[in-house]
Scaffold this motif. Sequence first.
Motif, mmCIF file in Angstrom:
data_model
loop_
_atom_site.group_PDB
_atom_site.id
_atom_site.type_symbol
_atom_site.label_atom_id
_atom_site.label_comp_id
_atom_site.label_asym_id
_atom_site.label_seq_id
_atom_site.Cartn_x
_atom_site.Cartn_y
_atom_site.Cartn_z
ATOM 1 N N THR A 1 133.026 88.420 119.863
ATOM 2 C CA THR A 1 132.590 89.475 120.770
ATOM 3 C C THR A 1 131.123 89.793 120.473
ATOM 4 O O THR A 1 130.570 89.342 119.458
ATOM 5 C CB THR A 1 133.427 90.757 120.569
ATOM 6 N N PHE A 2 130.530 90.599 121.331
ATOM 7 C CA PHE A 2 129.143 90.994 121.113
ATOM 8 C C PHE A 2 128.981 91.691 119.763
ATOM 9 O O PHE A 2 127.991 91.479 119.066
ATOM 10 C CB PHE A 2 128.664 91.907 122.244
ATOM 11 N N LYS B 1 128.324 89.380 116.854
ATOM 12 C CA LYS B 1 127.176 88.498 117.084
ATOM 13 C C LYS B 1 126.603 87.960 115.776
ATOM 14 O O LYS B 1 126.381 86.747 115.637
ATOM 15 C CB LYS B 1 126.106 89.263 117.872
ATOM 16 N N LYS C 1 124.113 92.837 125.163
ATOM 17 C CA LYS C 1 125.533 92.824 125.535
ATOM 18 C C LYS C 1 125.730 92.114 126.881
ATOM 19 O O LYS C 1 126.702 91.390 127.066
ATOM 20 C CB LYS C 1 126.082 94.246 125.589
ATOM 21 N N TRP D 1 125.240 88.211 126.265
ATOM 22 C CA TRP D 1 125.953 87.632 125.135
ATOM 23 C C TRP D 1 126.831 86.447 125.505
ATOM 24 O O TRP D 1 126.744 85.381 124.881
ATOM 25 C CB TRP D 1 126.774 88.693 124.411
ATOM 26 N N LYS E 1 126.070 82.805 124.007
ATOM 27 C CA LYS E 1 127.085 82.260 123.094
ATOM 28 C C LYS E 1 127.575 80.904 123.613
ATOM 29 O O LYS E 1 127.668 79.941 122.853
ATOM 30 C CB LYS E 1 128.243 83.238 122.957
#
Length: 148
Positions: free
Chosen positions: A48-49, A52, A114, A117, A121
């Motif tokens: 998840t953010f 990170k 956010k 992200w 990713k």
Amino acid sequence: MENRTLLITLLSAAAFAVGCDKQPTTAQQIDTVQTETTQTAQDMKDYTFEQKAEFVTAMQGQLATLNQDLDKLSAKIDTSSDDIKAEAKPKLQALRDQATKLNQQLADASNATKSTWDSVKADSKKAYDALEKSFTSARQWVSDKIAP
């Protein structure tokens, strides 16, 4: 995608276990498959953010391992004939370029917001997968060209 990766890992581990000369016990085969499946699941974890930093650290660790393996591969090529060195040089440079691209992707991941992200990713994972695939191919090429 995760299920497919896990299935491929499971089947690969089973095929490897069956192909060995020394037949391990069923319990050993299951332990091996479970270990590899757990590792793959961890590698493919959906960060998840908020995770990170953990994602970037994990990917940097994988990149560092690939870079070390690349250095070993390069050293092996350095001990080979001039023809093989000449043929390998562009392959090694392409791998180093991919590693640089992944390093940049990881820098972008560190700075992701956010809202960006998921995209950043995915790009990082894609760059890592491409590098890993290319490295595996290069390792096979070296294996085919240079006697162990």
